[in-house]
Enzyme design. Structure first.
Site, PDB file in Angstrom:
ATOM      1  N   GLU A 155      -2.464   3.121   1.863  1.00  0.00           N
ATOM      2  CA  GLU A 155      -2.808   1.695   1.911  1.00  0.00           C
ATOM      3  C   GLU A 155      -1.732   0.924   2.674  1.00  0.00           C
ATOM      4  O   GLU A 155      -0.548   1.220   2.543  1.00  0.00           O
ATOM      5  CB  GLU A 155      -2.897   1.189   0.459  1.00  0.00           C
ATOM      6  CG  GLU A 155      -3.492  -0.176   0.291  1.00  0.00           C
ATOM      7  CD  GLU A 155      -3.622  -0.565  -1.205  1.00  0.00           C
ATOM      8  OE1 GLU A 155      -4.138   0.234  -2.021  1.00  0.00           O
ATOM      9  OE2 GLU A 155      -3.176  -1.666  -1.533  1.00  0.00           O
ATOM     10  N   ASP A 196      -0.808  -3.124   3.210  1.00  0.00           N
ATOM     11  CA  ASP A 196      -1.216  -4.406   2.606  1.00  0.00           C
ATOM     12  C   ASP A 196      -0.556  -5.647   3.154  1.00  0.00           C
ATOM     13  O   ASP A 196       0.673  -5.698   3.247  1.00  0.00           O
ATOM     14  CB  ASP A 196      -0.753  -4.461   1.132  1.00  0.00           C
ATOM     15  CG  ASP A 196      -1.471  -3.518   0.245  1.00  0.00           C
ATOM     16  OD1 ASP A 196      -2.652  -3.293   0.462  1.00  0.00           O
ATOM     17  OD2 ASP A 196      -0.824  -3.005  -0.690  1.00  0.00           O
ATOM     18  N   GLU A 234      -0.717  -9.482   1.456  1.00  0.00           N
ATOM     19  CA  GLU A 234      -1.279 -10.297   0.378  1.00  0.00           C
ATOM     20  C   GLU A 234      -0.609 -11.663   0.431  1.00  0.00           C
ATOM     21  O   GLU A 234       0.612 -11.744   0.550  1.00  0.00           O
ATOM     22  CB  GLU A 234      -1.019  -9.672  -0.997  1.00  0.00           C
ATOM     23  CG  GLU A 234      -1.977  -8.570  -1.337  1.00  0.00           C
ATOM     24  CD  GLU A 234      -1.846  -8.130  -2.788  1.00  0.00           C
ATOM     25  OE1 GLU A 234      -2.875  -7.949  -3.440  1.00  0.00           O
ATOM     26  OE2 GLU A 234      -0.708  -7.981  -3.273  1.00  0.00           O
TER      27      GLU A 234
END
Ligand SMILES: *[C@@H]1O[C@H](CO)[C@@H](O)[C@H](O)[C@H]1NC(C)=O
Length: 286
Positions: free
Chosen positions: A105, A107, A109
């Site tokens: 993953e 990311d 955010e």
């Protein structure tokens, strides 16, 4: 009239897509073609003929979407404009992820904040199921006023995160030294706007003001210059894309260091309290 002109558009679009795919798999995005809205019961909307996507969040639910394609390496850009005003407790997540228990993953955010207080850009990298590689940044602009471009460059040697073309973070392939690197599992693009009031803003001290709901984040100008995974193989753009053989050159590294000096507000690699038995391996060699 409206029907016939959109039918003509669709035909034109289809034939130009066929022509494009002969030369390159890279695609300038249309949200109808490239993404599926996956949850939120009507709260996510594709607008302007596929050029704009909005997610919304209210007390009952957030919303989200994912890419139709899975990618194994590429340079992927998206423009985001985040929940304005009092966005405390809201989280806009935009990330690449594979599936399964040992997933990879990458990311971005965006953690909302009270009016006038800055957003936090939270980043992470998971490799073969293991994350815990958080780095957080403040931004040098107000991400709620305009669209800004958030990009991920990912090849077999390096992952680089960019904000408006400025590299802010890297994760290098250190497999030779025993650090797993995401390079075998194709990933989809995911995004969601959800309620993170339990932790997102000052560690959960500041709650969401639901009287300001619904909250909206917007997306546009998706572009994936990327290898598309299909039936067990990865089909890459035919030309020599500059991202493919990119390594971490000295100039890029210097640029990242200077951005991190100014804007990084949390780095797992300097959080000694969190790793009493010693820092993760990549912190000591990267
Ligand atoms: C919110 O604003 C405060 C005060 O400026 C800041 O310390 C904090 O890092 C910001 N972000 C979050 C997610 O709390």
């Amino acid at each position: 009239m409206a029907i016939s002109s959109s039918a003509t558009m669709a035909v034109a679009l289809t034939s130009s897509l066929v022509v494009c795919s002969l030369f390159s798999i890279a695609s300038a995005g249309n949200f109808y073609q490239d993404f599926d809205i996956t949850w939120g019961d009507g709260r996510a909307k594709i607008l302007n003929g596929g050029q704009l996507l909005t997610l919304s969040l209210d007390k009952a639910s957030g919303s989200g979407f994912q890419s139709r394609n899975e990618y194994l390496f590429g340079k992927i850009d998206m423009q985001l404009k985040l929940v304005p005003g009092n966005s405390a407790g809201t989280v806009t997540a935009y990330y690449l992820s594979s599936q399964g228990p040992s997933h990879d993953e990458i990311d971005f955010e965006f953690l909302g904040n009270l009016s006038g207080d800055p957003y936090t850009l939270h980043t992470n990298v998971f490799s073969q199921g293991k994350g815990n590689r958080e780095q957080q940044f403040k931004l040098w602009f107000d991400p709620t006023k305009d669209f800004h471009t958030y990009s991920i460059l990912w090849n077999a040697q390096i992952i680089i995160f960019y904000v408006d073309g400025t590299p802010i973070r890297y994760f290098r392939n250190n497999e030779a030294k025993g650090v797993p690197f995401p390079k075998n599992q194709p990933m989809r693009i995911y995004s969601s706007l959800w309620n993170g009031e339990a932790w997102a803003t000052r560690g959960g001290l500041v709650k969401t003001d639901w009287s300001k709901a619904p909250f909206f984040s917007s997306f546009r100008n998706f572009n994936a210059d990327a290898c598309v995974w299909s039936r067990g193989t990865s089909r890459c753009p035919s030309g020599k894309a500059s991202w493919m053989n990119r390594v971490l050159d000295a100039a890029t590294l210097a640029r990242i260091k200077s951005v991190q000096n100014k804007y990084m507000i949390y780095n797992y690699c300097s959080d000694a309290r969190r790793f009493p038995k010693g820092f993760p391996l990549e912190c000591t060699i990267a």
